[in-house]
Each structure stands twice: as C-alpha cells, then as structure tokens.
Scaffold this motif. Sequence first.
Motif, mmCIF file in Angstrom:
data_model
loop_
_atom_site.group_PDB
_atom_site.id
_atom_site.type_symbol
_atom_site.label_atom_id
_atom_site.label_comp_id
_atom_site.label_asym_id
_atom_site.label_seq_id
_atom_site.Cartn_x
_atom_site.Cartn_y
_atom_site.Cartn_z
ATOM 1 N N ARG A 107 50.000 44.592 41.683
ATOM 2 C CA ARG A 107 50.721 43.991 43.004
ATOM 3 C C ARG A 107 50.112 42.605 43.626
ATOM 4 O O ARG A 107 50.802 41.624 43.776
ATOM 5 C CB ARG A 107 50.742 45.134 44.302
ATOM 6 N N THR A 108 48.742 42.560 43.497
ATOM 7 C CA THR A 108 48.280 41.266 43.904
ATOM 8 C C THR A 108 48.555 40.303 42.861
ATOM 9 O O THR A 108 49.016 39.132 43.391
ATOM 10 C CB THR A 108 46.674 41.518 43.759
ATOM 11 N N ALA A 109 48.473 40.633 41.636
ATOM 12 C CA ALA A 109 48.939 39.533 40.726
ATOM 13 C C ALA A 109 50.437 39.016 40.747
ATOM 14 O O ALA A 109 50.655 37.938 40.604
ATOM 15 C CB ALA A 109 48.797 40.143 39.375
ATOM 16 N N ALA A 110 51.217 40.092 41.168
ATOM 17 C CA ALA A 110 52.752 39.709 41.154
ATOM 18 C C ALA A 110 52.984 38.755 42.617
ATOM 19 O O ALA A 110 53.827 37.938 42.180
ATOM 20 C CB ALA A 110 53.373 41.084 41.280
ATOM 21 N N LEU A 111 52.055 38.926 43.523
ATOM 22 C CA LEU A 111 52.272 37.999 44.761
ATOM 23 C C LEU A 111 51.904 36.793 44.584
ATOM 24 O O LEU A 111 52.272 35.946 45.436
ATOM 25 C CB LEU A 111 51.827 38.932 45.791
ATOM 26 N N GLU A 112 50.994 36.351 43.540
ATOM 27 C CA GLU A 112 50.727 34.916 43.192
ATOM 28 C C GLU A 112 49.986 34.405 44.548
ATOM 29 O O GLU A 112 50.473 33.433 44.910
ATOM 30 C CB GLU A 112 51.843 34.269 42.769
ATOM 31 N N LEU A 113 48.997 35.119 45.129
ATOM 32 C CA LEU A 113 48.377 34.839 46.283
ATOM 33 C C LEU A 113 47.498 33.685 45.924
ATOM 34 O O LEU A 113 47.064 33.456 44.758
ATOM 35 C CB LEU A 113 47.738 35.883 47.033
ATOM 36 N N HIS A 114 46.774 33.092 47.088
ATOM 37 C CA HIS A 114 45.710 32.014 46.565
ATOM 38 C C HIS A 114 44.251 32.768 46.124
ATOM 39 O O HIS A 114 44.117 33.870 46.554
ATOM 40 C CB HIS A 114 45.162 31.219 48.018
ATOM 41 N N PRO A 115 43.977 32.068 45.181
ATOM 42 C CA PRO A 115 42.585 32.768 44.423
ATOM 43 C C PRO A 115 41.584 33.141 45.349
ATOM 44 O O PRO A 115 41.079 34.164 45.049
ATOM 45 C CB PRO A 115 42.056 31.734 43.525
ATOM 46 N N LYS A 116 41.227 32.623 46.322
ATOM 47 C CA LYS A 116 40.319 32.834 47.570
ATOM 48 C C LYS A 116 40.741 33.914 48.592
ATOM 49 O O LYS A 116 39.895 34.182 49.613
ATOM 50 C CB LYS A 116 39.942 31.391 47.947
ATOM 51 N N GLN A 117 42.115 34.236 48.685
ATOM 52 C CA GLN A 117 42.579 35.085 49.707
ATOM 53 C C GLN A 117 41.914 36.328 49.375
ATOM 54 O O GLN A 117 41.678 37.025 48.380
ATOM 55 C CB GLN A 117 44.146 35.322 49.408
ATOM 56 N N VAL A 118 41.392 37.081 50.415
ATOM 57 C CA VAL A 118 40.816 38.349 50.561
ATOM 58 C C VAL A 118 41.873 39.084 50.849
ATOM 59 O O VAL A 118 42.679 39.258 51.547
ATOM 60 C CB VAL A 118 39.747 38.589 51.429
ATOM 61 N N VAL A 119 42.036 40.306 49.653
ATOM 62 C CA VAL A 119 42.963 41.264 49.927
ATOM 63 C C VAL A 119 42.239 42.514 49.874
ATOM 64 O O VAL A 119 41.110 42.704 49.451
ATOM 65 C CB VAL A 119 43.942 41.284 48.659
ATOM 66 N N ARG A 120 42.949 43.646 50.261
ATOM 67 C CA ARG A 120 42.267 44.946 50.501
ATOM 68 C C ARG A 120 43.414 45.857 50.283
ATOM 69 O O ARG A 120 44.706 45.909 50.231
ATOM 70 C CB ARG A 120 41.773 45.215 51.731
#
Length: 218
Positions: A107-120
């Motif tokens: 899911r994180t890869a699919a959302l193409e978020l900023h590399p430094k974004q913290v996800v949980r």
Amino acid sequence: MCDAPGLVQFLNTVGEMAQGKDVPSILPMWKREVMNSRDPPRITCTHHEYEEMIDYSDPSSAATATMVEQSFYFGPKEMKALKKHLPLHLSACSTFDLMTSCLWKCRTAALELHPKQVVRVSCLVNARGKGNNLHLPLGYYGNTFAYPAAVSEVKQLCESPLGYAVELVMKAKAEVNEEYMRSVADLMVLRGRPPYTSMGNFLVSDNRHTGFGEVNLG
C-alpha cells in the motif's frame, strides 16, 4: 460502547432471549471503572498511534489521486509464497502479521509517498485474557483494545525486505499488556482524548476469531 468480543456477547444474549431464555447464560457486567485512568495519571509507554507527524505530501497530487477498492484472496498457496520472503527466525509468524506487513508495504509503495514521510500501521489488539492482568469480570463487554502502531519512513519500508515490516508489526503488537492499557487510559486524560493519528496510518483489524459466525438468533 463495546469491542468485537463484547458485541458477540451481546448478540449471543439476544439469541438466547429469542430462543425463549429468561436469563442470559452470561450476565452483562458494566464495571467500566476497571479501565479508568490512574491517580495521578502517568504516560509510561510510547504511543505512536497518537503522535503528531510531519506531512511531506504534495497537496495537489493528493487532491487528484484516485483510490480504488479491490478485494484480494490469500489462500495457503499465497501465504506459502509470502513466507519464502522471510528469514528463518520469522518463518513461524502468524498469518495476520504476515498479511498485514505485506499489505502495509504494498500500500505504501502504491501511494508513491515522499521517501521521508513517516507511515504507520495500527493493529487493533484486544487485551482480554489472563495474560494481561486486567482482571475483567465475566460478562464485561466494554472496549479493551488498543491501536499499537508500527512506524517507518517510506523509503526504508519500501526498500527493505518483507521481514523488516513483519518484525515491526510483531514488536508493536507485543507491547500491549496491562501497563500499556493503563498508559493509554492516562494519556486520554492528560491529552484530552486525542484521536489516533490518521495521516499515513493503515488501520487493520482481525475479526476471524471473534465468533460472529457462531451467533444463533433462532
């Protein structure tokens, strides 16, 4: 008002009444004071699920993003294939931990978020049972779950092997015990009942073993 086991208890009671019983086999217990905060309240554990975070996302791209709902089937064949990506010391991890970690990473890869974004990823963990020493009375149907969160930067989550995510998920879930639950209650008092962090948070719950399928309403 109640968590999943509490709701199942309520539905079973309704089922017993529908089948003619005057008194339920398990009497409901209120006893909400058993989950009250301490005096004085004190936060003794780390609660990533309530932490504020820096948003690196691009508002313009988020506004135009299209979210698609899709169902996926994970059977024995798929789970076996996923386990091949794990190191030996994680080969005995639960199905839930493996699936949750895989979905979080994908899911994180699919959302193409900023590399430094913290996800949980927050896993609903129920604290019922003797092992957590909460001393809940039989028939208690109130909420006894927490949202422990595994945390990672996007770049590290996406570029690391699957075992990295699995270890984070397992560690987060293992933190839930009596002290953790008491600390959550105290946090609610000290910080004015803050909502759990929704930004970059993937919330997962496992309802396979709650007993909804066994409820008999007559």
